[in-house]
Write an enzyme that holds these catalytic residues in place. Structure first.
Site, short mmCIF file in Angstrom:
data_model
loop_
_atom_site.label_atom_id
_atom_site.label_comp_id
_atom_site.label_asym_id
_atom_site.label_seq_id
_atom_site.Cartn_x
_atom_site.Cartn_y
_atom_site.Cartn_z
N VAL A 16 9.34 4.39 -0.59
CA VAL A 16 9.68 3.39 -1.70
C VAL A 16 8.41 2.74 -2.29
CG1 VAL A 16 10.90 1.06 -2.12
CG2 VAL A 16 11.67 2.59 -0.37
N GLY A 45 -1.33 -2.05 0.88
CA GLY A 45 -1.55 -1.99 2.27
C GLY A 45 -1.07 -0.75 3.06
N VAL A 132 19.66 -4.15 0.94
CA VAL A 132 21.21 -4.04 1.12
C VAL A 132 21.68 -2.85 -0.06
CG1 VAL A 132 23.64 -4.65 1.11
CG2 VAL A 132 21.91 -6.17 1.98
N GLY A 134 20.20 -0.22 -1.44
CA GLY A 134 19.26 0.52 -2.31
C GLY A 134 19.39 -0.06 -3.81
N LYS A 205 22.92 -5.06 7.32
CA LYS A 205 23.24 -5.35 5.93
C LYS A 205 24.58 -6.27 5.92
CE LYS A 205 21.29 -0.90 4.57
NZ LYS A 205 21.68 0.55 4.64
P1 NAP Z 1 8.01 5.02 4.98
O1 NAP Z 1 8.29 5.88 4.15
O2 NAP Z 1 8.10 4.98 6.57
O3 NAP Z 1 6.65 4.14 4.60
C1 NAP Z 1 5.95 2.85 5.36
C2 NAP Z 1 4.85 2.46 4.73
O4 NAP Z 1 4.28 1.34 5.57
C3 NAP Z 1 3.87 3.70 4.94
O5 NAP Z 1 2.87 3.63 3.55
C4 NAP Z 1 2.99 3.08 6.10
O6 NAP Z 1 1.48 3.38 6.18
C5 NAP Z 1 2.94 1.48 5.93
N1 NAP Z 1 2.90 0.90 7.40
C6 NAP Z 1 3.69 0.89 8.16
N2 NAP Z 1 3.41 0.24 9.17
C7 NAP Z 1 2.25 -0.44 8.85
C8 NAP Z 1 1.27 -1.06 9.47
N3 NAP Z 1 1.61 -1.74 10.53
N4 NAP Z 1 0.17 -1.70 8.70
C9 NAP Z 1 0.02 -1.12 7.50
N5 NAP Z 1 0.83 -0.26 6.81
C10 NAP Z 1 2.03 -0.09 7.37
O7 NAP Z 1 8.91 3.58 4.62
P2 NAP Z 1 10.14 3.53 3.30
O8 NAP Z 1 11.06 4.59 3.55
O9 NAP Z 1 9.34 3.75 1.97
O10 NAP Z 1 10.69 2.08 3.71
C11 NAP Z 1 9.89 0.82 3.44
C12 NAP Z 1 10.98 -0.27 3.56
O11 NAP Z 1 11.99 -0.26 2.69
C13 NAP Z 1 11.71 -0.46 4.91
O12 NAP Z 1 11.57 -1.66 5.39
C14 NAP Z 1 12.98 0.32 4.86
O13 NAP Z 1 13.95 -0.34 5.48
C15 NAP Z 1 13.14 -0.12 3.37
N6 NAP Z 1 14.25 0.53 2.78
C16 NAP Z 1 13.96 1.82 2.27
C17 NAP Z 1 15.00 2.70 1.81
C18 NAP Z 1 14.71 4.11 1.43
O14 NAP Z 1 15.54 5.01 1.11
N7 NAP Z 1 13.59 4.76 2.28
C19 NAP Z 1 16.20 2.00 1.25
C20 NAP Z 1 16.34 0.77 1.32
C21 NAP Z 1 15.52 -0.01 1.92
P3 NAP Z 1 0.94 4.90 6.21
O15 NAP Z 1 1.36 5.54 5.21
O16 NAP Z 1 -0.30 4.64 6.37
O17 NAP Z 1 1.77 5.49 7.33
#
Ligand code: NAP
Length: 439
Positions: A16, A45, A132, A134, A205
């Site tokens: 995201v 970050g 909730v 997307g 959600k």
């Molecule tokens: P992701 O691909 O796993 O990316 C997480 C990012 O956060 C990575 O860049 C990671 O850094 C960074 N991160 C994690 N822990 C950290 C820490 N302790 N300190 C600093 N940086 C940290 O996650 P995502 O899929 O983009 O999802 C992000 C959020 O959106 C979540 O809350 C998820 O529930 C929500 N969400 C996602 C979707 C979806 O379709 N993906 C849909 C709705 C909501 P590194 O890259 O260095 O590891």
């Protein structure tokens, strides 16, 4: 046009975060025109700074606390994921008077109270449309468009992974295990799919939706939850014969007793849904939410419930709103929890049920089964019986499917316990609820 730029810190550069950063950069001119001031990215970050991330290295930091605290950061966009360190970073941002946008459903379903209070105290925005479903606008319609109406029910398919698995089982006759393996191979299910298939993600959600719809603080712990791991190919066969599909539903309901006393129910479970119900034909990884309100009637929201770009669309909507408020003054709606309705226990919830059992093939079986339903005051709407044969083609009992009229969960549980004790019942194969049907 305002001179002062709005400084943004994005925490997380994953699925995201990458899309959010891309849109902030590629659509800078349009965003500036819509907001009335330029939106400037101050830093991103991450955990690992060294990686080639498609963002200038000078932009990246693993010091989240320092980034959030920068004087030139006005809005923090949290897209890291886990409850911690996201909670700590968001609290720090709010306490320092920065507005926050987050997509973190687990956090919002657990800590809304604490975060909303901090936002209130600092008089800043806390937005979470992307938490909730997307890309689908559902938080803002509930919070703003329906602010003058009385929401009665919110029912939705809010988890794409489980909807993909259940759709595959319905389309191909696959077992749960095969459909899950297929979903994992295609990237629709995580390596550890527990949060999705056991219903935790949908329950978070449901808590968020119920809180907003009923002006009552509901947390994930208040949500009754069952996952999809026990749904079988045979259940889909029976569902088809009954004119239904099977969906994992998140249901938030306002319950009113005969004396006018109101309670809130929030629950997640797989349920039979009649094919003419709008949620029955929501397939694959898509999400949909049906809202029923007193004056508006039934509204349906449908679209992509996950994925980097669709989720970033919802995040950007929140970011533009928060930035506009910074430029023009004012704030978005604050948390509304004045109704403080009690949470109803699952035992008190009236629903229809589908019970599938194997019985001995002998006279009097149907009447013995029917007597147990009657003894517990669960009224039967439909019964189907089918003979079964063993591997040699010899008769070996029968399968009975019972569909009930509305009954409480408590009455049905007692009925099923009593059925399991009957000499003529060999096995209770499954018990599922039926939603969206009349009677
Ligand atoms: P992701 O691909 O796993 O990316 C997480 C990012 O956060 C990575 O860049 C990671 O850094 C960074 N991160 C994690 N822990 C950290 C820490 N302790 N300190 C600093 N940086 C940290 O996650 P995502 O899929 O983009 O999802 C992000 C959020 O959106 C979540 O809350 C998820 O529930 C929500 N969400 C996602 C979707 C979806 O379709 N993906 C849909 C709705 C909501 P590194 O890259 O260095 O590891």
């Amino acid at each position: 046009m305002s001179e002062k730029a709005i400084g943004v810190a994005v925490l997380g550069l994953g699925n995201v975060g990458t899309e959010v950063v891309r849109i902030i950069e590629e659509s800078a001119a349009d965003l500036e025109a819509r907001i009335g001031a330029p939106l400037e990215l101050r830093g991103v970050g991450v955990r690992r700074v060294a990686k080639d991330r498609g963002v200038p290295v000078g932009m990246l930091t693993d010091d989240i606390e320092a980034l959030v605290s920068r004087d030139d950061v006005d809005i923090v966009v949290e897209l890291m994921g886990p409850v911690e360190p996201a909670r700590k970073a968001i609290m720090a941002a709010l306490e320092q008077g920065k507005s926050v946008v987050t997509a973190n459903k687990a956090l919002m379903a657990q800590s809304t109270g604490e975060l909303a209070q901090a936002a209130e105290k600092a008089r800043v925005d806390l937005y979470f449309e992307a938490a909730v479903a997307g890309a689908i606008p559902v938080i803002r319609p509930l919070t703003q468009s329906l602010a003058g109406d009385t929401v009665l029910r919110v029912a939705g398919i809010v988890n794409g992974t489980t909807n993909y698995i259940l759709s595959a089982m319905n389309d191909t006759g696959a077992s749960y295990e095969d459909a899950l393996a297929d979903a994992s191979a295609l990237g629709y299910a995580e390596a550890d799919p527990t949060a999705d298939v056991e219903g935790y993600d949908a329950a978070a959600k449901a808590a968020i939706l119920a809180s907003i719809a009923f002006h009552t603080r509901v947390t994930a712990d208040d949500v009754y939850r069952e996952g999809i791991t026990k749904v079988s190919a045979a259940d889909f066969e029976s569902a088809r014969a009954l004119g239904c599909n099977i969906k994992l539903l998140a249901i938030c309901e306002r319950l009113t007793s005969g004396k006018g006393k109101q309670r809130v129910s929030a629950r997640v479970y797989p349920a039979l849904v009649p094919l003419d119900h709008p949620l029955a034909s929501v397939n694959g990884a898509f999400n949909a939410v049906v809202v029923e309100a007193e004056a508006a009637g039934r509204l349906m929201f449908y679209g992509q419930g996950a994925g980097g770009a669709p989720t970033a669309s919802a995040v950007m909507g929140d970011l533009v709103m928060a930035a506009r408020n910074r430029v023009q003054g004012g704030r978005g709606p604050r948390e509304s929890k004045y109704a403080k309705l009690p949470i109803a226990s699952i035992g008190a919830i009236p629903t229809r049920y589908y019970v599938n059992m194997n019985v001995k093939d002998q006279p009097g079986v149907l009447s013995a089964v029917a007597a147990e339903f009657s003894r517990h005051e669960v009224s039967i709407a439909e019964v189907r019986q089918q003979g079964m044969t063993d591997n040699e083609g010899e008769p070996c009992g029968a399968q009975i499917v019972v569909v009930t009229h509305q009954a409480t969960d408590a009455a049905l549980s007692e009925t099923v316990e009593a059925l399991a004790e009957l000499d003529v019942v060999q096995n209770i194969n499954s018990v599922l609820r039926m939603e969206g049907a009349t009677a």
